[in-house]
Scaffold this active site. Structure first.
Site, PDB file in Angstrom:
ATOM      1  N   GLU A 265      25.351  36.711   6.193  1.00  0.00           N
ATOM      2  CA  GLU A 265      26.323  37.328   6.482  1.00  0.00           C
ATOM      3  C   GLU A 265      26.209  39.002   6.636  1.00  0.00           C
ATOM      4  OE1 GLU A 265      29.890  38.000   8.842  1.00  0.00           O
ATOM      5  OE2 GLU A 265      28.527  36.479   8.838  1.00  0.00           O
TER       6      GLU A 265
ATOM      7  N   HIS B 217      23.555  40.543   8.791  1.00  0.00           N
ATOM      8  CA  HIS B 217      24.059  40.714  10.039  1.00  0.00           C
ATOM      9  C   HIS B 217      24.755  41.787  10.204  1.00  0.00           C
ATOM     10  CE1 HIS B 217      25.083  39.556  14.234  1.00  0.00           C
ATOM     11  NE2 HIS B 217      26.417  39.402  13.572  1.00  0.00           N
TER      12      HIS B 217
ATOM     13  N   HIS C  23      32.345  37.274  20.633  1.00  0.00           N
ATOM     14  CA  HIS C  23      31.476  38.386  19.848  1.00  0.00           C
ATOM     15  C   HIS C  23      30.061  38.092  20.444  1.00  0.00           C
ATOM     16  CE1 HIS C  23      30.479  40.744  16.618  1.00  0.00           C
ATOM     17  NE2 HIS C  23      30.084  39.649  15.806  1.00  0.00           N
TER      18      HIS C  23
ATOM     19  N   HIS D   7      29.193  22.508  30.160  1.00  0.00           N
ATOM     20  CA  HIS D   7      27.863  23.387  29.844  1.00  0.00           C
ATOM     21  C   HIS D   7      26.682  23.144  30.549  1.00  0.00           C
ATOM     22  CE1 HIS D   7      25.550  26.395  28.399  1.00  0.00           C
ATOM     23  NE2 HIS D   7      24.801  25.743  27.473  1.00  0.00           N
TER      24      HIS D   7
ATOM     25  N   HIS E  95      17.054  28.665  22.089  1.00  0.00           N
ATOM     26  CA  HIS E  95      17.997  28.406  23.033  1.00  0.00           C
ATOM     27  C   HIS E  95      18.847  29.714  23.217  1.00  0.00           C
ATOM     28  CE1 HIS E  95      19.927  26.126  26.381  1.00  0.00           C
ATOM     29  NE2 HIS E  95      20.956  26.046  25.678  1.00  0.00           N
TER      30      HIS E  95
END
Length: 355
Positions: free
Chosen positions: A76, A79, A141, A253, A311
């Site tokens: 975290e 990032h 985000h 999706h 992906h």
């Protein structure tokens, strides 16, 4: 070469770095999410009140009372560090471009827009933690990161035009056809659906392909699956929706991918006879095919970490190739990277753009 030309060359390189850096931030964010490390640091902007991951004893005294998991906390924080560095890069480009901001054709407004989106992204990063992985914020985000990447790309292309054109603001660009608008809207919707699928932990809600849980049209709950004001409880780690709602999201999706594929195929068919655009249409379709293949593989093999991350990378690649194809369709094959004198000889003004 003049001082201004050197500065413009530096801006071009920084915008190129910004594209690569944004991709790294997006993939790092995806990896953090896939490792269930989104709440590795329960506060923001620090981690247990510190600017680096603290020792366990310090973490235990933090008011959150959330047990420290060092690996997740470091994921975290890395990032966040990378995102902060990206913001610093934008500020550097603002400072370097300040003296050129009123020059005809200089894309100052794109730089300002980039700063605004970066600041908004910082807010989304904070809300991701403070709102405990609320899927609406997590999805926005992700989309914000893709917008930052595309803005860096557009800024880079515009700067390259400025570098080679004798008069970069002497002619307006032609408008793209409505087929481009439809494809862009479907791509945006599909990217949002991908983020919604991931943030609601619905990646393997449909088992098997092409059917879903052995059915072509399984039991679903559309109102719950796309309920945008649902409560998250203590946090949204691992999701809270029931199986039918997650199945709905996953199938939506898949349907979105089908609609996008049809749109891209029609768009490519429309431009296939144009030699200048044919390679870009082919690249766009290849990126789409790769992304579909990765999506199917994730379902068949139950969402392994590497394929799930790939992906996300596929979504990035598809967005980039479509943006580059649109640029070629709108601007044309401008000989970028040439000295101004040579560019003038080749009629660089023909591909000029306006602010």
């Amino acid at each position: 070469m003049s001082h201004h030309d050197l500065r413009l060359g530096l801006l071009i390189r920084l915008s190129q770095l910004g594209i690569a850096f944004t991709v790294a931030v997006i993939l790092m964010g995806a990896f953090t999410r896939l490792m269930d490390a989104g709440l590795g640091c329960p506060d923001w902007p620090g981690c247990y009140g510190q600017w680096v991951v603290p020792e366990p004893g310090v973490a235990e005294s933090h008011p959150s009372a959330v047990p420290l998991e060092p690996l997740k906390a470091w994921l975290e924080m890395v990032h966040r560090y990378l995102a902060s560095m990206l913001g610093g890069l934008v500020l550097m480009m603002l400072a370097l471009g300040w003296s050129r901001r009123k020059r005809p054709g200089y894309p100052w407004h794109i730089t300002l827009c980039l700063l605004a989106v970066i600041l908004l992204q910082g807010a989304f990063g904070a809300f991701t933690v403070t709102l405990r992985l609320w899927p609406q914020v997590v999805t926005l985000h992700l989309l914000g990161g893709l917008v930052v990447m595309l803005l860096f790309l557009w800024l880079h292309l515009r700067l390259r035009v400025t570098a080679v054109s004798a008069n970069p603001a002497n002619r307006a660009l032609p408008k793209l056809s409505h087929w481009w608008a439809i494809a862009a809207l479907l791509l945006a919707a599909q990217l949002a659906l991908g983020g919604w699928t991931s943030s609601n932990y619905a990646g393997i809600a449909c088992q098997g392909f092409p059917t879903c849980n052995g059915q072509w049209w399984p039991t679903m709950d559309w109102s719950e699956g796309f309920h945008l004001t649902q409560r998250v409880g203590p946090d949204y780690l691992y999701g809270q929706l029931h199986a039918d709602a997650r199945t709905t999201i996953h199938l939506a999706h898949r349907l979105g991918a089908l609609a996008l594929g049809l749109s891209l195929t029609l768009l490519a068919a429309r431009h296939w006879r144009e030699p200048r655009l044919r390679p870009w249409m082919g690249a766009m379709l290849a990126a789409y095919g790769l992304q579909v293949g990765l999506g199917i593989a994730n379902v068949v093999w139950w969402l392994p970490l590497g394929l799930a991350l790939a992906h996300t990378a596929g979504a990035v690649l598809l967005a980039l190739t479509m943006a580059l194809a649109a640029w070629q369709a709108k601007v044309g094959a401008l000989p970028v990277g040439l000295p101004k004198a040579q560019a003038q000889e080749q009629g660089a003004g023909e591909c000029a753009i306006t602010s």
